[in-house]
Design a protein around this motif. Structure first.
Motif, PDB file in Angstrom:
ATOM      1  N   SER A 332       0.721  -1.253   0.072  1.00  0.00           N
ATOM      2  CA  SER A 332       0.070   0.007   0.085  1.00  0.00           C
ATOM      3  C   SER A 332       0.793   1.187   0.049  1.00  0.00           C
ATOM      4  O   SER A 332       0.454   2.396  -0.488  1.00  0.00           O
ATOM      5  CB  SER A 332      -0.947  -0.149   1.116  1.00  0.00           C
ATOM      6  OG  SER A 332      -1.885  -0.869   1.350  1.00  0.00           O
ATOM      7  N   PHE A 333       2.067   1.119   0.461  1.00  0.00           N
ATOM      8  CA  PHE A 333       3.055   2.431   0.717  1.00  0.00           C
ATOM      9  C   PHE A 333       4.283   1.959  -0.011  1.00  0.00           C
ATOM     10  O   PHE A 333       4.776   1.125   0.114  1.00  0.00           O
ATOM     11  CB  PHE A 333       3.149   2.773   2.042  1.00  0.00           C
ATOM     12  CG  PHE A 333       2.148   3.107   2.793  1.00  0.00           C
ATOM     13  CD1 PHE A 333       1.609   4.406   2.731  1.00  0.00           C
ATOM     14  CD2 PHE A 333       1.242   2.239   3.412  1.00  0.00           C
ATOM     15  CE1 PHE A 333       0.376   4.835   3.593  1.00  0.00           C
ATOM     16  CE2 PHE A 333       0.021   2.684   4.095  1.00  0.00           C
ATOM     17  CZ  PHE A 333      -0.142   4.169   4.325  1.00  0.00           C
ATOM     18  N   LEU A 334       4.574   2.872  -0.849  1.00  0.00           N
ATOM     19  CA  LEU A 334       5.758   2.919  -1.695  1.00  0.00           C
ATOM     20  C   LEU A 334       6.724   4.140  -1.399  1.00  0.00           C
ATOM     21  O   LEU A 334       6.236   5.211  -1.283  1.00  0.00           O
ATOM     22  CB  LEU A 334       5.664   2.759  -3.145  1.00  0.00           C
ATOM     23  CG  LEU A 334       4.509   1.753  -3.717  1.00  0.00           C
ATOM     24  CD1 LEU A 334       4.251   2.036  -5.289  1.00  0.00           C
ATOM     25  CD2 LEU A 334       5.033   0.487  -3.437  1.00  0.00           C
ATOM     26  N   HIS A 335       8.269   3.650  -1.076  1.00  0.00           N
ATOM     27  CA  HIS A 335       8.838   4.699  -0.540  1.00  0.00           C
ATOM     28  C   HIS A 335      10.104   4.770  -1.416  1.00  0.00           C
ATOM     29  O   HIS A 335      10.907   3.565  -1.533  1.00  0.00           O
ATOM     30  CB  HIS A 335       9.300   4.612   0.989  1.00  0.00           C
ATOM     31  CG  HIS A 335      10.151   5.602   1.688  1.00  0.00           C
ATOM     32  ND1 HIS A 335       9.406   6.501   2.367  1.00  0.00           N
ATOM     33  CD2 HIS A 335      11.399   5.899   1.379  1.00  0.00           C
ATOM     34  CE1 HIS A 335      10.310   7.523   2.807  1.00  0.00           C
ATOM     35  NE2 HIS A 335      11.516   7.078   2.461  1.00  0.00           N
ATOM     36  N   LEU A 336      10.560   6.065  -1.927  1.00  0.00           N
ATOM     37  CA  LEU A 336      11.529   5.848  -2.905  1.00  0.00           C
ATOM     38  C   LEU A 336      12.628   6.926  -2.351  1.00  0.00           C
ATOM     39  O   LEU A 336      12.578   8.046  -2.788  1.00  0.00           O
ATOM     40  CB  LEU A 336      11.265   6.404  -4.475  1.00  0.00           C
ATOM     41  CG  LEU A 336      10.256   5.261  -5.136  1.00  0.00           C
ATOM     42  CD1 LEU A 336       9.701   5.563  -6.526  1.00  0.00           C
ATOM     43  CD2 LEU A 336      10.909   3.999  -5.097  1.00  0.00           C
ATOM     44  N   ALA A 337      13.771   6.256  -1.675  1.00  0.00           N
ATOM     45  CA  ALA A 337      14.687   7.457  -1.092  1.00  0.00           C
ATOM     46  C   ALA A 337      15.856   7.529  -2.112  1.00  0.00           C
ATOM     47  O   ALA A 337      16.879   7.193  -1.977  1.00  0.00           O
ATOM     48  CB  ALA A 337      15.126   6.747   0.385  1.00  0.00           C
ATOM     49  N   THR A 338      15.485   8.003  -3.420  1.00  0.00           N
ATOM     50  CA  THR A 338      16.241   8.104  -4.466  1.00  0.00           C
ATOM     51  C   THR A 338      16.506   9.480  -4.952  1.00  0.00           C
ATOM     52  O   THR A 338      15.311  10.187  -4.904  1.00  0.00           O
ATOM     53  CB  THR A 338      16.180   6.789  -5.191  1.00  0.00           C
ATOM     54  OG1 THR A 338      17.063   7.105  -6.533  1.00  0.00           O
ATOM     55  CG2 THR A 338      14.703   6.971  -5.632  1.00  0.00           C
ATOM     56  N   HIS A 339      17.322   9.657  -5.873  1.00  0.00           N
ATOM     57  CA  HIS A 339      17.212  11.228  -6.690  1.00  0.00           C
ATOM     58  C   HIS A 339      16.190  11.096  -7.616  1.00  0.00           C
ATOM     59  O   HIS A 339      16.038  10.079  -8.125  1.00  0.00           O
ATOM     60  CB  HIS A 339      18.573  11.462  -7.315  1.00  0.00           C
ATOM     61  CG  HIS A 339      19.481  11.763  -6.165  1.00  0.00           C
ATOM     62  ND1 HIS A 339      19.661  13.171  -5.379  1.00  0.00           N
ATOM     63  CD2 HIS A 339      20.763  11.026  -5.813  1.00  0.00           C
ATOM     64  CE1 HIS A 339      20.813  12.987  -4.644  1.00  0.00           C
ATOM     65  NE2 HIS A 339      21.431  11.718  -4.851  1.00  0.00           N
ATOM     66  N   GLY A 340      15.462  12.304  -7.832  1.00  0.00           N
ATOM     67  CA  GLY A 340      14.450  12.350  -8.859  1.00  0.00           C
ATOM     68  C   GLY A 340      14.789  13.976  -9.547  1.00  0.00           C
ATOM     69  O   GLY A 340      15.088  14.759  -8.723  1.00  0.00           O
ATOM     70  N   CYS A 341      14.547  14.030 -10.518  1.00  0.00           N
ATOM     71  CA  CYS A 341      14.630  15.140 -11.387  1.00  0.00           C
ATOM     72  C   CYS A 341      13.333  15.806 -12.016  1.00  0.00           C
ATOM     73  O   CYS A 341      13.079  15.015 -12.914  1.00  0.00           O
ATOM     74  CB  CYS A 341      15.908  15.315 -12.169  1.00  0.00           C
ATOM     75  SG  CYS A 341      16.294  16.749 -12.950  1.00  0.00           S
TER      76      CYS A 341
END
Length: 473
Positions: A332-341
Motif C-alpha cells: 500500500s505504501f511505496l517509498h523511494l529514497a532516491t534522487h529524482g529530477c
C-alpha cells in the motif's frame, strides 16, 4: 525449500538452512552445561525469528552464538548458526556479510563430509553473487552444488539448482541454454508434487519465450503458472506473474491490458493481489557513489523496516527499477529514497536527466509511470534531496504537480515529496517520525503534520518543504 522471487522475469531458488541443519533435538542441547543450553535457546529463537521474517532481530539473537560454539568446541552448532546468519544478512540485502558467514560455514560442512550442507551453502553463495551481478561466479557455485545434490539424491534441490543455472544463462543472454536447464528442472519438480516450484519454473520458461519474442508461448506458460501459484497462496508469486503478463502486453503496445489485464481469458489473471496494508516497499541509495550517494537514505529505509516489520527494503544494486515494477502492487505504501529530477532541464549536480527517478539498473522515465499499474497504492513517497527541486506547482504538466498527476493515473491515491533540496539526514528524521505516526493509526495528512510538529524546534528549512498531494486520509 523456500523460493525467493528475485526479479520480475525470472525466479531464483534459495535453499533455507532448514534443509541442511539436522535440527532434530541436537544432543548438545540436552546436556546440563548451562552455556550449551543457552546457545541452543538462542539458536532456536533465532530460527523462529527468521521464519517470521524478523531478520534484524534474528541476527541480534544469533550474533553471540558462533563464539559460544567455539568455546564449547561444537562445530555442528558453529556451522549451523553461521549459515543462519548468512541467510538473514542476505534477506536484509547485506550481501557481503552474507558471503562472509557462508564462507565461514562452507569449510566446516566440508570437514565432516556433509555433502547436502556443502551443496546448499554453495547454492546460496551462488545466489548472492547472482544478485550482485557477478553471473559467472554464480554459475561456478551452482555447478559445484549440482553434482553434490545429485549424489545424495535430493531431487527437489537438484531441480532448484537447475532452475538457478537456467536463470543465470537467461541473464547472460544464452536463452536456449536457459530453456534446457528449466526443462530439466520441470519434470523433477512435478515428480515431487511441488506446485510452487512448478509454477516458478513455468514462469521462468515463459520469461525466456517472452525475451525471444514468442509472446503467445510466453503467455501460455504464464497462464499455466498462475493458477498453481494462487492455489498455494503465494501472493508474491501471483504479483510476479501478473507483472510479467502486464509487461508482455505493454511490450505489444497494449497499455490498457498492461494495467488491467482485462483482456486475458484466464479468470485468475483478472483479480489483483490485495496489497499489504501495514507495510512499505522501500528503495534507498541505489547508487552509493558520488554525486548520487545518499547514505542517510539507507538508514532511512532500514528504519522503516524496523517500524513496520512486514516492509521490504532494497538498497544499492538491489534497488532496481525491475524490482520496483515487480513488487509495487504488493504494498500500500511505496517509498523511494532516491534522487529524482522533476524540472525542465537536467539535474547536472546529480547527473540525472530531467523527469526521471534514479534506480540502480536504469532510471524511470516519469512519462511511463502511468503504465505501472499502482491500483491499491495509498501513498508514494519521493524522499531525496533533488526530488522536486525547481518545480512549478502551477503547471500541471511539469514539476511535482505533474508527477503527482501521472502517479495518480497509474492508480496511486497520494504522492509526498519535497519542494526543495533537503539534507538527507534531516529527511531521515522526518520520515521515521511519519511512519511511526502511521503505525499508530493516523491518517497520512495527520502523520505528516505531527512529524513536522515533532521537528518544529529545528529550522523550517529542514521540515517544511515536504508536501502531500492527493488523498490525505
Amino acid at each position: 525449500m523456500k523460493k525467493i522471487l528475485t526479479s520480475l522475469l525470472a525466479v531464483g531458488f534459495y535453499l533455507t538452512p532448514l534443509t541442511v541443519m539436522l535440527m532434530a533435538q541436537p544432543t548438545w542441547g540436552q546436556t546440563q552445561n548451562l552455556q550449551a543450553q543457552e546457545a541452543q535457546r538462542l539458536l532456536e529463537q533465532g530460527i523462529k525469528l527468521t521464519q517470521q521474517q524478523e531478520h534484524q532481530k534474528a541476527i541480534q539473537i544469533l550474533q553471540p552464538v558462533p563464539a559460544m560454539a567455539q568455546e564449547l568446541k561444537d562445530q555442528k552448532l558453529e556451522r549451523t548458526v553461521l549459515v543462519w546468519l548468512g541467510f538473514n544478512y542476505n534477506a536484509l540485502g547485506e550481501k557481503q556479510k552474507a558471503l562472509d558467514f557462508y564462507n565461514q560455514a562452507l569449510p566446516l560442512f566440508r570437514a565432516v563430509g556433509d555433502r547436502a550442507g556443502v551443496a546448499t551453502t554453495l547454492n546460496n553463495i551462488g545466489l548472492v553473487y547472482d544478485a550482485l551481478g557477478e553471473k559467472q561466479k554464480a554459475l561456478d557455485f551452482f555447478n559445484q552444488a549440482l553434482p553434490l545434490y545429485r549424489a545424495v539424491g535430493e531431487r527437489t534441490d537438484v531441480a532448484a539448482t537447475l532452475n538457478n543455472i537456467g536463470k543465470v544463462y537467461n541473464a547472460l543472454g544464452e536463452k536456449q541454454k536457459a530453456l534446457d536447464f528449466y526443462n530439466q528442472a520441470l519434470p523433477l519438480i512435478r515428480a515431487v508434487g511441488d506446485r510452487s516450484g512448478v509454477a516458478t519454473t513455468l514462469n521462468n520458461i515463459g520469461a525466456v519465450y517472452n525475451a525471444l519474442g514468442e509472446k503467445q508461448k510466453a503467455l501460455e506458460f504464464y497462464n499455466q503458472a498462475l493458477p498453481l501459484i494462487r492455489a498455494v497462496g503465494d501472493r508474491t508469486g501471483v504479483a510476479i506473474i501478473l507483472g510479467n503478463i502486464g509487461l508482455l502486453f505493454q511490450s505489444t503496445n497494449r497499455p490498457t491490458q498492461a494495467i488491467t489485464n482485462n483482456s486475458l481469458k484466464s479468470p485468475g489473471v483478472q483479480n489483483a493481489v490485495p496489497p499489504k496494508l501495514q507495510a512499505v516497499l522501500a528503495f534507498g541509495n541505489p547508487v552509493p557513489s558520488d554525486p548520487q550517494n545518499l547514505p542517510g537514505a539507507e538508514a532511512e529505509v532500514r528504519s522503516i523496516k524496523e517500524i513496520l516489520p512486514d516492509s521490504e527494503v532494497y538498497i544499492h544494486n538491489e534497488a532496481t527499477l525491475e524490482k520496483f515494477r515487480s513488487q509495487a502492487l504488493r504494498f500500500s505504501f511505496l517509498h523511494l529514497a532516491t534522487h529524482g529530477c522533476f524540472k525542465t532541464e537536467d539535474c547536472k549536480k546529480v547527473k540525472l536527466k530531467n523527469n526521471t527517478l534514479l534506480f540502480a539498473d536504469k532510471p524511470l522515465d516519469i512519462a511511463n509511470a502511468a503504465l505501472l499499474g499502482l491500483q491499491g497504492t495509498q501513498l508514494i513517497t519521493l524522499s531525496a534531496c533533488q526530488t522536486a527541486v525547481d518545480t512549478n506547482l502551477n503547471d500541471a504538466s511539469t514539476g511535482l504537480a505533474g508527477v503527482a498527476y501521472i502517479f495518480e493515473r497509474a492508480g496511486a491515491k497520494a504522492v509526498m515529496a519535497s519542494l526543495w533540496a533537503v539534507d538527507d539526514e534531516a529527511t531521515q528524521q522526518l520520515m521515521i517520525q511519519f511512519y511511526q505516526n502511521l503505525k499508530q493509526g493516523m491518517t497520512k495528512g495527520e502523520a505528516l503534520q505531527q512529524a513536522k510538529l515533532k521537528l518544529i524546534k529545528d529550522h523550517p528549512y529542514y521540515w517544511s518543504p515536504f508536501v502531500l498531494i492527493g488523498d490525505a486520509r
